[in-house]
Structures are given as C-alpha cells and as structure tokens.
Scaffold this active site. Structure first.
Site, short mmCIF file in Angstrom:
data_model
loop_
_atom_site.label_atom_id
_atom_site.label_comp_id
_atom_site.label_asym_id
_atom_site.label_seq_id
_atom_site.Cartn_x
_atom_site.Cartn_y
_atom_site.Cartn_z
N ARG A 61 2.24 29.76 -5.36
CA ARG A 61 1.62 28.47 -5.07
C ARG A 61 2.61 27.55 -4.37
NH1 ARG A 61 -0.02 28.08 -10.66
NH2 ARG A 61 -2.00 29.14 -10.98
N GLU A 88 -5.24 40.58 2.54
CA GLU A 88 -6.63 40.47 2.10
C GLU A 88 -7.51 40.03 3.26
OE1 GLU A 88 -6.58 37.52 -0.99
OE2 GLU A 88 -5.57 36.05 0.29
N GLN A 118 -1.40 28.50 -0.92
CA GLN A 118 -0.63 29.61 -1.47
C GLN A 118 -0.27 30.62 -0.39
OE1 GLN A 118 -4.01 32.41 -3.38
NE2 GLN A 118 -4.08 30.28 -4.12
#
Length: 322
Positions: A197, A119, A100
């Site tokens: 995705r 992240e 992803q």
C-alpha cells in the site's frame, strides 16, 4: 472421469466492500461489507472447494496434488510444477481501494513468496463516470513521487482513467493502481496475495488503527516507465460467436467470448481453462456430464477434459496458460 468443476465462492469482508455481488448476481452473501468473492483459488487463506459431481467437497489443492497434469496440463506443470498458478476473483469496490503496487517474481521470491502478481481487470458493471487509477502521470520520476509522498500530494501524481462495462486493463507487476468506488470487476491474477500500500486515504481498520502502508517496498518495485495507455482488442468471429483476445502474457491469457446458441472447443492436455460467466444462462457439456451456468459462475475445465460445448446466449471470460 473429469468434468466441468464448480466451486463454492470464498467471501472476504473488507472496509471498502458492499453488497453489489449479491445484487448483481442474485447471490446470498454473508452479512457485512463483502469486497471480494474468490471464485477459483488454491491458496490456503481462501481454498476453493468443489460443489458438484464426484469430487464434491474436495479441495482444489487435493485434486491438483492427486491428478497433477490431468488437472493442470503438461505446459502448466512444466512452468509451475504442481502449483495452481491463478487466482480469480470478483471484486466489489463499493468504496475506493488503496493506491497500491505488487512485486514481480524476482522481488517476491526474495521475500520468500512463490511468485509476484500481475493481473487483469474486466469491468462487469460500473456507475456513471466511474474511474480507476492506472499508473502514474507522464513525467513522474521516482524523485518526484517520493517528494509527493512526503508532502502528502500522492493524488497529484496518479493517472486516472474512465471505465465502463466491458472495458479491461492489464496491470503488470510494478504498476501503481487502484480501483475507485462504484465498480464491479472480474480479476484474473497470478496466485499471490502480496500488496504494497502506498496511500489509503488515512482510513482506519476495524480495530480503529491506521491501515499499514509499505512505502519502502513500494518504491523498490514501482515501474516508473510504465506505459499507461489503455489497450483495445478487435473481435474475431467464428460463425455467430465473437472472440476478443484481451490479454496475452507470460502468466496467463484471457479471452472474452460472446456465444450465440453454441460454442465448441477442446482442452488439448496442455492447460486447464477457467470459464467465468459474465452474462446469460446456459450449460457447459462434455462427454458424460453437463452443468447449468448462470451469471457469476466460474468453472474449471481440467486439461484432460477433451471436447466440450457451451450452449446458450452468453458472454464469458476464459483464462488459460500458454
């Protein structure tokens, strides 16, 4: 008035989840394959609820709306308004996750979202020879990647890296990535749940349908020039305590702190601090309040908390906004 805030985890059932959060942290989980524990969240699909002190039972959103900079901090409010900017999870990849990518702020806002998703991952536990997908192999251009998708050879383009407990990776928006099986991860991220995705091993959802892919959007946002070399950090010592600066980005900073006996610090009014306990037991104390902590606990220290101490022999992750 303010004190270290604890929250009830929000558990998410997913096809790739397992029971490792239960095993590792000795928690009572709901039945099924649990892949995510949302430890600190201000999102409506997984809102954190305080479980201790005078604010017990209140939503994080309500506290932020009422107390604003006293919870968030002056710098955070200047950057994000009265919006809690992070989402902190524990992820149990009992099986591999989809390949992803996440959009950056500009692309996400054009879609009507508040922000994109950068992240970081911290490896809490991992099986022997565990691996992650971290970017694409060198020399993979957009054209080569499109060709690989058409010919069902996406796996040949992916950069795999070996990981072990204590390793960490920063995954900026636009980075192709996937957690593979047998890994327990702490994830600190921008408060976003937008995922495109690319490849999902032809898996089906609980209703028997092929899981949706988002190829066109993924191709819009992938950074084909991403440097996929792993980063490292040297520990610095403050007395007997060691501090590693793991991530320093425009979105958040995360440190690993190994505490021997006692660690003292302070919130200075500019930012909140989240604390996730990775190993060890102890307590977090401030004027007029003290909270026992065990592995897996995640706490929010409000920006206006002031001086605090952490006592015990622990390893923690702290996250904050510059």
């Amino acid at each position: 008035m303010f004190y270290p805030l604890k929250f009830n985890p929000v558990y998410k059932k997913v096809i790739w989840g397992g029971r490792n959060i239960e095993k590792h942290f000795k928690r009572n989980l709901p039945e099924g394959k649990i892949g995510e524990s949302w430890e600190l969240s201000c999102r409506k699909e997984g809102m954190s609820i305080v479980k201790n002190g005078i604010f017990k039972g209140r939503y994080l959103y309500d506290l932020v709306s009422e107390y604003k900079e006293k919870i968030l901090g002056d710098n955070v409010c200047q950057k994000y308004g009265f919006n809690f900017p992070l989402l902190i999870k524990i992820i149990d990849a009992n099986d591999k996750l989809s390949v992803q990518v996440h959009p950056d702020d500009k692309y996400a806002k054009a879609m009507g979202e508040k922000n994109g998703k950068s992240e970081m991952w911290y490896i809490i536990d991992a099986k022997k020879d565990a691996k992650l997908i971290y970017g694409l192999k060198k020399g993979i251009t957009k054209e080569k990647f499109i060709d690989a998708i058409k010919n069902k050879k996406v796996g040949d383009t992916l950069n795999q890296v070996s990981v072990k407990p204590g390793d960490f990776l920063y995954i900026p928006a636009g980075t192709v990535h996937a957690i593979l099986e047998g890994i327990l991860i702490a994830e600190i991220q921008q408060s976003s749940n937008t995922t495109f995705r690319i490849y999902d091993y032809d898996r089906r959802d609980i209703n028997g349908n092929m899981r949706e892919l988002h190829i066109d959007k993924a191709l819009d946002v992938i950074n084909f020039n991403f440097n996929n070399e792993l980063i490292s950090s040297e520990a610095k010592y403050e007395g007997k305590n060691s501090i590693k600066k793991l991530v320093k980005s425009q979105y958040f900073c995360t440190d690993e702190i190994k505490i021997q006996d006692q660690y003292k610090s302070s919130t200075n009014g500019s930012t909140f601090i989240s604390v996730m306990v990775i190993e060890g037991c102890g307590k977090i104390a401030c004027e007029g309040a003290s909270e026992d902590v065990v592995p897996g606990d995640t706490l929010l220290l409000p920006a206006s908390l002031g001086d605090y101490s952490i006592e015990g022999n622990l390893k923690i992750l702290t996250s904050y906004i510059l």
